[in-house]
Design a protein around this motif. Structure first.
Motif, PDB file in Angstrom:
ATOM      1  N   ASP A 189       0.810  -1.350   0.156  1.00 24.60           N
ATOM      2  CA  ASP A 189       0.028  -0.039  -0.067  1.00 24.60           C
ATOM      3  C   ASP A 189       0.754   1.370   0.076  1.00 24.60           C
ATOM      4  N   THR A 190       2.226   1.282   0.403  1.00 23.49           N
ATOM      5  CA  THR A 190       3.054   2.019   0.138  1.00 23.49           C
ATOM      6  C   THR A 190       3.728   2.690  -1.154  1.00 23.49           C
ATOM      7  N   GLY A 191       3.532   1.443  -2.054  1.00 21.90           N
ATOM      8  CA  GLY A 191       4.278   1.802  -3.221  1.00 21.90           C
ATOM      9  C   GLY A 191       5.390   0.737  -3.516  1.00 21.90           C
ATOM     10  N   LEU A 192       5.820   0.152  -2.289  1.00 22.65           N
ATOM     11  CA  LEU A 192       7.059  -0.575  -2.351  1.00 22.65           C
ATOM     12  C   LEU A 192       6.803  -1.880  -3.266  1.00 22.65           C
ATOM     13  N   ILE A 193       7.488  -1.906  -4.276  1.00 20.72           N
ATOM     14  CA  ILE A 193       7.386  -3.211  -5.211  1.00 20.72           C
ATOM     15  C   ILE A 193       7.583  -4.646  -4.359  1.00 20.72           C
ATOM     16  N   GLN A 194       6.644  -5.419  -4.559  1.00 21.31           N
ATOM     17  CA  GLN A 194       6.560  -6.954  -3.894  1.00 21.31           C
ATOM     18  C   GLN A 194       6.678  -7.883  -4.939  1.00 21.31           C
ATOM     19  N   VAL A 195       6.047  -7.591  -6.284  1.00 22.88           N
ATOM     20  CA  VAL A 195       6.166  -8.401  -7.503  1.00 22.88           C
ATOM     21  C   VAL A 195       6.562  -7.941  -8.686  1.00 22.88           C
ATOM     22  N   VAL A 197      12.411  -5.553  -6.155  1.00 19.58           N
ATOM     23  CA  VAL A 197      11.454  -6.066  -5.127  1.00 19.58           C
ATOM     24  C   VAL A 197      11.859  -5.738  -3.807  1.00 19.58           C
ATOM     25  N   LYS A 198      11.022  -5.138  -3.151  1.00 21.49           N
ATOM     26  CA  LYS A 198      11.427  -4.657  -1.481  1.00 21.49           C
ATOM     27  C   LYS A 198      12.271  -3.828  -1.691  1.00 21.49           C
ATOM     28  N   LEU A 199      12.564  -2.840  -2.623  1.00 16.92           N
ATOM     29  CA  LEU A 199      13.705  -1.982  -2.681  1.00 16.92           C
ATOM     30  C   LEU A 199      13.083  -0.583  -3.239  1.00 16.92           C
ATOM     31  N   LEU A 200      12.410  -0.724  -4.500  1.00 18.20           N
ATOM     32  CA  LEU A 200      11.948   0.472  -4.997  1.00 18.20           C
ATOM     33  C   LEU A 200      10.427   0.775  -5.341  1.00 18.20           C
ATOM     34  N   THR A 201      10.212   1.781  -5.687  1.00 19.08           N
ATOM     35  CA  THR A 201       8.545   1.996  -6.127  1.00 19.08           C
ATOM     36  C   THR A 201       8.598   2.177  -7.514  1.00 19.08           C
ATOM     37  N   PRO A 202       7.388   1.995  -8.241  1.00 12.60           N
ATOM     38  CA  PRO A 202       7.444   2.120  -9.832  1.00 12.60           C
ATOM     39  C   PRO A 202       7.717   3.568 -10.160  1.00 12.60           C
ATOM     40  N   THR A 203       7.585   4.696  -9.221  1.00 11.64           N
ATOM     41  CA  THR A 203       8.308   6.018  -9.556  1.00 11.64           C
ATOM     42  C   THR A 203       9.826   5.888 -10.074  1.00 11.64           C
ATOM     43  N   HIS A 204      10.326   5.067  -9.907  1.00 17.74           N
ATOM     44  CA  HIS A 204      11.720   4.832 -10.216  1.00 17.74           C
ATOM     45  C   HIS A 204      11.919   4.779 -11.629  1.00 17.74           C
ATOM     46  N   PHE A 205      10.954   4.153 -12.256  1.00 11.97           N
ATOM     47  CA  PHE A 205      11.106   4.023 -13.673  1.00 11.97           C
ATOM     48  C   PHE A 205      10.157   4.874 -14.619  1.00 11.97           C
ATOM     49  N   SER A 206       9.416   5.774 -13.836  1.00 12.59           N
ATOM     50  CA  SER A 206       8.234   6.518 -14.488  1.00 12.59           C
ATOM     51  C   SER A 206       9.137   8.067 -14.922  1.00 12.59           C
ATOM     52  N   ILE A 228      -4.551  -2.989   0.260  1.00 11.61           N
ATOM     53  CA  ILE A 228      -3.359  -3.748   0.934  1.00 11.61           C
ATOM     54  C   ILE A 228      -2.177  -3.612  -0.057  1.00 11.61           C
ATOM     55  N   GLY A 229      -2.623  -2.945  -1.328  1.00 10.98           N
ATOM     56  CA  GLY A 229      -1.463  -2.824  -2.294  1.00 10.98           C
ATOM     57  C   GLY A 229      -2.183  -2.470  -3.642  1.00 10.98           C
ATOM     58  N   PHE A 230      -1.283  -2.546  -4.798  1.00 15.36           N
ATOM     59  CA  PHE A 230      -1.950  -1.964  -5.943  1.00 15.36           C
ATOM     60  C   PHE A 230      -1.043  -2.900  -7.194  1.00 15.36           C
ATOM     61  N   LEU A 231      -1.781  -3.083  -8.146  1.00 17.18           N
ATOM     62  CA  LEU A 231      -1.663  -3.830  -9.163  1.00 17.18           C
ATOM     63  C   LEU A 231      -1.428  -3.218 -10.510  1.00 17.18           C
ATOM     64  N   LEU A 232      -0.188  -2.999 -10.904  1.00 15.18           N
ATOM     65  CA  LEU A 232       0.108  -2.180 -12.131  1.00 15.18           C
ATOM     66  C   LEU A 232       0.556  -3.489 -13.576  1.00 15.18           C
ATOM     67  N   ILE A 233      -0.230  -3.258 -14.374  1.00 13.34           N
ATOM     68  CA  ILE A 233      -0.034  -4.071 -15.793  1.00 13.34           C
ATOM     69  C   ILE A 233       0.209  -3.232 -16.706  1.00 13.34           C
ATOM     70  N   ALA A 234       1.373  -3.483 -17.510  1.00 11.27           N
ATOM     71  CA  ALA A 234       1.981  -2.292 -18.416  1.00 11.27           C
ATOM     72  C   ALA A 234       2.284  -3.293 -19.653  1.00 11.27           C
ATOM     73  N   ARG A 235       2.063  -2.699 -20.679  1.00 19.67           N
ATOM     74  CA  ARG A 235       2.268  -3.454 -22.030  1.00 19.67           C
ATOM     75  C   ARG A 235       3.035  -2.153 -23.151  1.00 19.67           C
ATOM     76  N   ASP A 236       4.167  -2.475 -23.721  1.00 19.72           N
ATOM     77  CA  ASP A 236       4.703  -1.688 -24.493  1.00 19.72           C
ATOM     78  C   ASP A 236       3.878  -1.049 -25.685  1.00 19.72           C
ATOM     79  N   ASN A 237       3.931   0.334 -25.582  1.00 19.84           N
ATOM     80  CA  ASN A 237       2.927   0.816 -26.824  1.00 19.84           C
ATOM     81  C   ASN A 237       3.884   1.655 -27.560  1.00 19.84           C
TER      82      ASN A 237
END
Length: 192
Positions: A44-50, A67-76, A144-153
């Motif tokens: 829920d804080t944004g820390l990548i788990q999967v 995993v357990k080190l960074l959030t998705p903002t790292h590559f945004s 409890i968290g978030f699921l981000l699904i990304a596809r190359d565009n």
């Protein structure tokens, strides 16, 4: 003969029960090992788990480095995240912090959220991605968290840009009677 038949029947029932209980695990494993889409789950804080194989392929990072080190903002793309925060804040009437909150703002509120985003790969190159974000909830409906699904565009964006450029070129080359009547007057003014 009857005992052997009963043993065979029990063995088949055990196999079916074991297969049924293993099926969700096998499906989950197959989905996470899919290389065609990036699947990233956070707490829920944004820390990548999967960070699945598709995410590794799309972004160039190893799961162990994320995993357990960074959030998705790292590559945004930071400027896009800041712009998204401003727009979402204007739409929602409240302040949205640029960062992870901007990426999950709508999902946190139970809204569907699909958007385009520039992702920065580990090698520094940039790709366009379509990202779908969903909130993950427990039995009490708490996030409890978030699921981000990304596809190359990237390929689609390239085709769109080429089509747009071709259409503009075609419009510029097309003769327009009204424009042709006005053009001499503009050219005369320009010469003066």
């Amino acid at each position: 003969m009857r005992q052997r038949t009963e043993r065979t029947l029990r063995a088949r029932q055990n196999h079916v029960m074991n297969t049924d209980s293993a099926l969700p695990f096998l499906l989950q494993k197959a989905i996470l090992e899919s290389a065609s889409v990036a699947i990233i789950a956070t707490d829920d804080t944004g820390l990548i788990q999967v960070f699945n194989v598709g995410a590794e392929s799309l972004l160039g990072y190893a799961a162990a480095d994320m995993v357990k080190l960074l959030t998705p903002t790292h590559f945004s793309e930071p400027l896009e995240v800041m712009a998204r925060a401003v727009v979402l804040g204007q739409q929602g009437g409240d302040s949205v912090a640029p960062g992870f909150d901007a990426l999950v703002y709508k999902a946190r509120r139970g809204q569907e959220d699909v958007y385009e985003q520039t992702c920065i790969r580990q090698d520094g190159s940039r790709i366009s991605a379509v990202v779908s974000v969903s909130a993950l909830r427990d039995a009490q409906q708490s996030i409890i968290g978030f699921l981000l699904i990304a596809r190359d565009n990237t390929a689609r964006k390239l085709v769109e840009d080429r089509l747009r450029a071709a259409a503009l070129l075609q419009i510029r080359q097309r003769r327009c009677p009204a424009r042709d009547k006005v053009r001499p007057a503009f050219e005369e003014v320009a010469r003066a």
